[in-house]
Design a protein around this motif. Structure first.
Motif, PDB file in Angstrom:
ATOM      1  N   SER A 244       0.822  -1.212   0.000  1.00 62.07           N
ATOM      2  CA  SER A 244       0.000   0.000   0.000  1.00 62.07           C
ATOM      3  C   SER A 244       0.858   1.264   0.000  1.00 62.07           C
ATOM      4  CB  SER A 244      -0.949   0.001   1.202  1.00 62.07           C
ATOM      5  OG  SER A 244      -0.239  -0.037   2.427  1.00 62.07           O
ATOM      6  N   ASN A 245       1.914   1.318   0.808  1.00 56.16           N
ATOM      7  CA  ASN A 245       2.736   2.524   0.849  1.00 56.16           C
ATOM      8  C   ASN A 245       3.486   2.752  -0.459  1.00 56.16           C
ATOM      9  OD1 ASN A 245       1.916   3.178   3.405  1.00 56.16           O
ATOM     10  ND2 ASN A 245       3.819   2.610   4.428  1.00 56.16           N
ATOM     11  N   LEU A 246       3.913   1.683  -1.099  1.00 58.23           N
ATOM     12  CA  LEU A 246       4.629   1.836  -2.362  1.00 58.23           C
ATOM     13  C   LEU A 246       3.693   2.307  -3.473  1.00 58.23           C
ATOM     14  CD1 LEU A 246       6.885  -1.329  -2.172  1.00 58.23           C
ATOM     15  CD2 LEU A 246       7.712   1.029  -2.291  1.00 58.23           C
ATOM     16  N   PHE A 247       2.443   1.872  -3.441  1.00 56.96           N
ATOM     17  CA  PHE A 247       1.491   2.242  -4.482  1.00 56.96           C
ATOM     18  C   PHE A 247       0.825   3.590  -4.203  1.00 56.96           C
ATOM     19  CE2 PHE A 247      -2.792   1.904  -6.497  1.00 56.96           C
ATOM     20  CZ  PHE A 247      -2.383   1.790  -7.817  1.00 56.96           C
ATOM     21  N   PHE A 248       0.361   3.803  -2.987  1.00 60.38           N
ATOM     22  CA  PHE A 248      -0.375   5.030  -2.656  1.00 60.38           C
ATOM     23  C   PHE A 248       0.551   6.196  -2.323  1.00 60.38           C
ATOM     24  CE2 PHE A 248      -3.626   1.880  -2.164  1.00 60.38           C
ATOM     25  CZ  PHE A 248      -4.805   2.531  -2.497  1.00 60.38           C
ATOM     26  N   GLY A 249       1.701   5.918  -1.750  1.00 64.03           N
ATOM     27  CA  GLY A 249       2.602   6.968  -1.308  1.00 64.03           C
ATOM     28  C   GLY A 249       2.753   6.963   0.197  1.00 64.03           C
ATOM     29  N   VAL A 427      19.800 -10.400   7.437  1.00 58.85           N
ATOM     30  CA  VAL A 427      18.651 -11.204   7.861  1.00 58.85           C
ATOM     31  C   VAL A 427      17.409 -10.665   7.171  1.00 58.85           C
ATOM     32  CG1 VAL A 427      17.256 -11.981   9.805  1.00 58.85           C
ATOM     33  CG2 VAL A 427      19.728 -11.663  10.095  1.00 58.85           C
ATOM     34  N   ARG A 428      16.702 -11.522   6.460  1.00 64.63           N
ATOM     35  CA  ARG A 428      15.523 -11.103   5.711  1.00 64.63           C
ATOM     36  C   ARG A 428      14.289 -11.048   6.609  1.00 64.63           C
ATOM     37  NH1 ARG A 428      13.106 -10.494   0.929  1.00 64.63           N
ATOM     38  NH2 ARG A 428      10.968 -11.223   0.700  1.00 64.63           N
ATOM     39  N   ASN A 429      13.459 -10.025   6.399  1.00 68.62           N
ATOM     40  CA  ASN A 429      12.149  -9.942   7.045  1.00 68.62           C
ATOM     41  C   ASN A 429      11.156 -10.698   6.167  1.00 68.62           C
ATOM     42  OD1 ASN A 429       9.574  -9.227   7.921  1.00 68.62           O
ATOM     43  ND2 ASN A 429      10.167  -7.135   8.435  1.00 68.62           N
ATOM     44  N   SER A 430      10.776 -11.872   6.597  1.00 63.89           N
ATOM     45  CA  SER A 430       9.961 -12.744   5.750  1.00 63.89           C
ATOM     46  C   SER A 430       8.550 -12.222   5.541  1.00 63.89           C
ATOM     47  CB  SER A 430       9.894 -14.151   6.357  1.00 63.89           C
ATOM     48  OG  SER A 430       9.316 -14.100   7.651  1.00 63.89           O
ATOM     49  N   THR A 431       8.110 -11.259   6.348  1.00 64.79           N
ATOM     50  CA  THR A 431       6.749 -10.723   6.211  1.00 64.79           C
ATOM     51  C   THR A 431       6.715  -9.434   5.400  1.00 64.79           C
ATOM     52  OG1 THR A 431       6.881  -9.417   8.250  1.00 64.79           O
ATOM     53  CG2 THR A 431       6.110 -11.706   8.439  1.00 64.79           C
ATOM     54  N   GLY A 432       7.886  -8.949   4.993  1.00 70.09           N
ATOM     55  CA  GLY A 432       7.922  -7.672   4.285  1.00 70.09           C
ATOM     56  C   GLY A 432       8.424  -7.800   2.862  1.00 70.09           C
ATOM     57  N   VAL A 433       8.312  -6.697   2.140  1.00 71.84           N
ATOM     58  CA  VAL A 433       8.803  -6.593   0.774  1.00 71.84           C
ATOM     59  C   VAL A 433      10.105  -5.818   0.804  1.00 71.84           C
ATOM     60  CG1 VAL A 433       8.348  -5.558  -1.493  1.00 71.84           C
ATOM     61  CG2 VAL A 433       6.511  -6.720  -0.258  1.00 71.84           C
ATOM     62  N   GLU A 434      11.118  -6.323   0.131  1.00 68.44           N
ATOM     63  CA  GLU A 434      12.420  -5.670   0.100  1.00 68.44           C
ATOM     64  C   GLU A 434      12.335  -4.410  -0.759  1.00 68.44           C
ATOM     65  OE1 GLU A 434      17.116  -6.923  -0.564  1.00 68.44           O
ATOM     66  OE2 GLU A 434      15.512  -8.360  -0.980  1.00 68.44           O
ATOM     67  N   VAL A 435      12.807  -3.303  -0.201  1.00 72.12           N
ATOM     68  CA  VAL A 435      12.629  -1.999  -0.841  1.00 72.12           C
ATOM     69  C   VAL A 435      13.955  -1.258  -0.890  1.00 72.12           C
ATOM     70  CG1 VAL A 435      11.542   0.276  -0.589  1.00 72.12           C
ATOM     71  CG2 VAL A 435      10.221  -1.793  -0.122  1.00 72.12           C
ATOM     72  N   LEU A 436      14.253  -0.667  -2.048  1.00 74.30           N
ATOM     73  CA  LEU A 436      15.372   0.255  -2.182  1.00 74.30           C
ATOM     74  C   LEU A 436      14.849   1.630  -1.815  1.00 74.30           C
ATOM     75  CD1 LEU A 436      18.288   0.877  -3.118  1.00 74.30           C
ATOM     76  CD2 LEU A 436      17.359   1.176  -5.427  1.00 74.30           C
ATOM     77  N   GLU A 437      15.399   2.210  -0.756  1.00 72.83           N
ATOM     78  CA  GLU A 437      14.856   3.450  -0.198  1.00 72.83           C
ATOM     79  C   GLU A 437      15.897   4.564  -0.197  1.00 72.83           C
ATOM     80  OE1 GLU A 437      12.103   3.432   3.244  1.00 72.83           O
ATOM     81  OE2 GLU A 437      13.703   4.521   4.285  1.00 72.83           O
ATOM     82  N   PHE A 438      15.544   5.687  -0.819  1.00 69.33           N
ATOM     83  CA  PHE A 438      16.341   6.903  -0.811  1.00 69.33           C
ATOM     84  C   PHE A 438      15.655   7.874   0.151  1.00 69.33           C
ATOM     85  CE2 PHE A 438      17.168   4.775  -4.695  1.00 69.33           C
ATOM     86  CZ  PHE A 438      18.395   5.191  -5.197  1.00 69.33           C
ATOM     87  N   TYR A 536      12.550  -3.076   4.625  1.00 71.89           N
ATOM     88  CA  TYR A 536      11.427  -3.976   4.367  1.00 71.89           C
ATOM     89  C   TYR A 536      10.119  -3.254   4.640  1.00 71.89           C
ATOM     90  CZ  TYR A 536      14.604  -7.853   3.773  1.00 71.89           C
ATOM     91  OH  TYR A 536      15.583  -8.681   3.293  1.00 71.89           O
ATOM     92  N   ASP A 537       9.216  -3.323   3.691  1.00 77.56           N
ATOM     93  CA  ASP A 537       7.913  -2.668   3.788  1.00 77.56           C
ATOM     94  C   ASP A 537       6.880  -3.721   4.164  1.00 77.56           C
ATOM     95  OD1 ASP A 537       5.406  -1.481   3.310  1.00 77.56           O
ATOM     96  OD2 ASP A 537       6.211  -0.215   1.715  1.00 77.56           O
ATOM     97  N   THR A 538       6.225  -3.515   5.288  1.00 76.61           N
ATOM     98  CA  THR A 538       5.193  -4.448   5.749  1.00 76.61           C
ATOM     99  C   THR A 538       3.810  -3.833   5.685  1.00 76.61           C
ATOM    100  OG1 THR A 538       5.541  -3.747   8.046  1.00 76.61           O
ATOM    101  CG2 THR A 538       6.801  -5.658   7.269  1.00 76.61           C
TER     102      THR A 538
END
Length: 539
Positions: A244-249, A427-438, A536-538
Motif C-alpha cells: 500500500s505505501n509503495l502504491f499510494f505513497g 537477515v531477511r524480514n519474511s513478512t515484508g517486501v524488500e525496498v530500495l529506499e532513498f 522492508y515494507d510491511t
C-alpha cells in the motif's frame, strides 16, 4: 516559492468542540487525520484559485452513499460512439456556460483542482499547506473529484446514467482503434467543448503515447513504444509497488509537512501522461507545459478527466494483482482523512477517505479492456522471459559489484549518471517486501523539475537507456508548483520494491546490489540523498 508561513482566520467544518478535540489530539498524540478544509474560506492560493464567495448552498453535510442511483458504466474512450461523444460534448458545454458564481462551472472545477493540488489550503497556525500530491491522499482525492464532476455533468444533462469515459492509454493493443493515443474527439474540432489549445503537438492523434518521456517528441516507432510502455507500467505498478505505501505513497497526517513521497504510480505513468500532453512552448501568458503539465491549470483540459478516470480504473486493477498486500492503507489517519467538495447541486459535502474505497457503493463500474502490462507484455507466467540489456556472467557480476563504491551521502547526482552499490540486510524480514529506499532527497533548486530513471546491475546506463530493459527499476518525477511551501526541512523519500526485479535478473541471492541513476527531462539540477539503504515494507 512560498516560504514558512502561518495563516489565521481559517475555519474547519468541525465546530468548536471538534476544534478543541483536534487541538488536544495534536498535543498528546503523534498523528491526527487531515481535517476537512472549510471552503470557500480556507484559501490562500497564490494563483487565486479560491472558490466563489459567498457560499450560497445548503449547510455543509457529510457525504452519504445513494443506493437509488443507477450504476454508471464508464467506457473506454476509443470505443465510444458519436452519440456518447455528443452527450459528453453537450455536458461540458453546459458546464462551461455556468456563471463564475457557480462552483460547479468549468473554471471553478479547474480552480478546485488548483486549490487542492497547488497547495492553496492552509489550516490555522500551521506552517505547511494541505498536500494532495506526493502521498497517500493522491488517489482517493482524485477519485472523488472525478465522482463529483461526473455527477455535475449528469445533473446538467438530466441523465443519472451518464458516466465519464476513460482514456485507455495503458492498453497497448496494436489493432485499431488504438487506445494508446489521445482520443480523437478531444482534438478533432476546435469549436468543440472538448478541444484545448495548450497541448504538445507531438501528442496529437494518431501519435502513440510515450510513457518514458517528460514532454516533447519521440523518434521511437509505435511498436517500440508499445513494448516500452507495457514494461514500464509493469515495473512501476506490478513489481515496483506490491504494498500500500509503495502504491499510494507515504503516510500523511495533520501537522506533517506532506509531500514526503509519492507512490510509484503517481510518479509514472500518471505524471508522465500529464507532461506528454502539456505544451512545452505554449503562447503566452501560458507557461511551459500548460495545460496538463501544471497542477494549477491541468483540469482546464478536458483530456484531464479521461486521464484521471483511467488512473482510478488502474487503481482497481492493482487490487486484483497477485499479492496479499495489494490493498488500501488501514491506518486511521488514512481512513479518517477528509476532503470537501461541491456536489451536483453546488452544495458542500465532506467526504472521508474511508468512503472512497468501495466502488460498488459509489455506483460505477468499468468496461473491461486488455491490460498486457500486468504480465510485462508477455504471456502470463512468462513475465521474466525478456532478454537482459546488460547480460553478465557470475564472474562479471562479481567484478561489477567490486568496481562500485558503497553509496556516500557526499555524492552529488547531477548531469552525469551515478553508480553505487548498496548492501542487502543480512537477515531477511519474511513478512515484508524488500525496498530500495532513498531518504533525505534534497534538490539545489526546489522550484525546478527533477526526473530520473534507476537501473539495477547496469552501470553503463545513461539518460537515453530504455525503460524496456529488465534492468529498469523505476522512474522518479518531481513537479514543482507555485503554492508549495518551501521544500527544505522535509524528509522526502523515494522507494521502489526489489524482490521481483532481482528474481527477473537472476540476482536474488547476491548480498549487494548495483544501482545506477540517470537524470533526464527539461531541467537537470544537483540532487543529494541523506541515505540509500534497503529496508522492508510491511504495509
Amino acid at each position: 516559492m512560498a516560504g514558512f508561513r502561518e495563516h489565521s482566520g481559517c475555519r474547519w467544518n468541525f465546530g468548536l468542540v471538534g476544534m478543541i478535540l483536534v487541538m488536544v489530539m495534536v498535543k498528546f498524540t503523534s498523528a491526527v487525520p487531515i481535517p476537512a478544509p472549510d471552503l470557500p474560506d480556507n484559501c490562500n492560493s497564490e494563483e487565486r484559485c479560491c472558490m466563489p464567495r459567498p457560499y450560497r448552498g445548503k449547510p455543509v453535510r457529510q457525504f452519504e452513499y445513494d443506493p437509488t442511483l443507477p450504476v454508471r458504466f464508464r467506457r473506454a474512450a476509443h470505443l465510444i460512439d458519436e452519440e456518447y461523444i455528443a452527450k459528453l460534448e453537450r455536458g461540458v458545454k453546459l458546464q462551461r456556460e455556468l456563471p463564475d458564481t457557480d462552483p460547479r462551472s468549468w473554471t471553478n472545477q479547474m480552480n478546485l483542482h488548483c486549490l487542492y493540488c497547488d497547495n492553496g489550503l492552509y489550516y490555522p497556525n500551521q506552517t505547511w499547506p494541505l498536500e494532495v500530491h506526493n502521498g497517500w491522499l493522491f488517489l482517493p482525492w482524485h477519485r472523488m473529484f472525478m465522482y463529483f464532476n461526473e455527477r455535475i455533468l449528469a445533473k446538467l444533462l438530466d441523465d443519472d446514467t451518464f458516466a465519464l469515459p476513460f482514456w485507455n492509454w495503458d492498453n497497448q493493443t496494436p489493432e485499431e482503434p488504438h487506445a494508446n493515443i489521445l482520443p480523437y474527439f478531444y482534438a478533432r474540432n476546435k469549436t468543440s467543448s472538448l478541444w484545448n489549445k495548450n497541448r504538445n503537438n507531438c501528442s496529437e492523434p494518431p501519435l502513440t503515447i510515450d510513457l518514458n518521456t517528460e514532454g516533447g517528441c519521440t523518434t521511437k516507432t509505435p511498436e517500440e513504444l508499445r513494448i516500452q510502455n507495457n514494461r514500464l507500467i509493469y515495473t512501476q505498478i506490478v513489481t515496483g509497488a506490491p504494498t500500500s505505501n509503495l502504491f499510494f505513497g507515504m503516510p500523511y497526517s495533520y501537522g506533517d509537512a506532506g509531500a514526503t513521497g509519492a507512490g510509484t504510480f503517481e510518479d509514472n505513468p500518471h505524471g508522465t501522461v500529464h507532461f506528454w500532453l502539456g505544451d512545452p512552448n505554449p503562447e503566452k501568458p501560458a507557461g511551459p507545459f500548460d495545460d496538463m503539465g501544471n497542477f494549477g491549470v491541468a483540469a482546464r483540459d478536458p483530456a484531464f478527466y479521461g486521464h484521471h478516470v483511467n488512473i482510478d480504473r488502474i487503481w482497481t486493477i492493482w487490487k486484483t494483482l497477485p499479492g496479499a498486500q495489494r490493498k488500501e492503507p488501514t491506518h486511521p489517519d488514512f481512513l479518517d482523512a477528509q476532503f470537501t467538495f461541491y456536489d451536483e447541486n453546488a452544495d458542500l459535502v465532506i467526504v472521508n477517505v474511508s468512503q472512497t474505497l468501495n466502488r460498488t457503493l459509489l455506483r460505477y463500474e468499468y468496461e473491461e479492456m486488455p491490460a498486457a502490462w500486468t504480465t510485462n507484455g508477455e504471456l502470463a507466467g512468462q513475465e521474466n522471459n525478456v532478454t537482459l540489456c546488460n547480460p553478465a556472467t557470475a564472474a562479471e557480476t562479481t567484478a561489477m559489484i567490486g568496481a562500485a563504491d558503497y553509496f556516500s551521502p557526499d555524492t552529488v547526482f547531477f548531469k552525469d549518471p551515478i553508480t553505487f552499490r548498496v548492501a542487502r540486510p543480512a537477515v531477511r524480514n519474511s513478512t515484508g517486501v524488500e525496498v530500495l529506499e532513498f531518504s533525505g532527497v534534497d534538490f539545489a533548486e526546489p522550484s525546478m523539475q527533477v526526473h530520473w530513471r534507476s537501473y539495477l546491475f547496469y552501470p553503463t546506463a545513461v539518460t537515453g537507456t530504455s525503460a524496456a530493459c529488465p534492468e529498469f527499476a523505476g522512474a522518479y518525477n518531481y513537479v514543482a508548483h507555485p503554492g508549495m511551501a518551501i521544500f527544505k526541512g522535509r524528509n522526502r523519500k523515494w522507494r521502489v520494491a526489489l524482490d521481483s526485479k532481482l528474481v527477473a535478473l537472476g540476482k536474488q541471492n547476491l548480498s549487494d546490489i548495483v544501482v545506477t541513476l540517470a537524470q533526464f527531462g527539461p531541467t537537470i539540477q544537483p540532487v543529494q540523498f541523506a541515505k540509500v539503504e534497503i529496508t522492508y515494507d510491511t504495509s
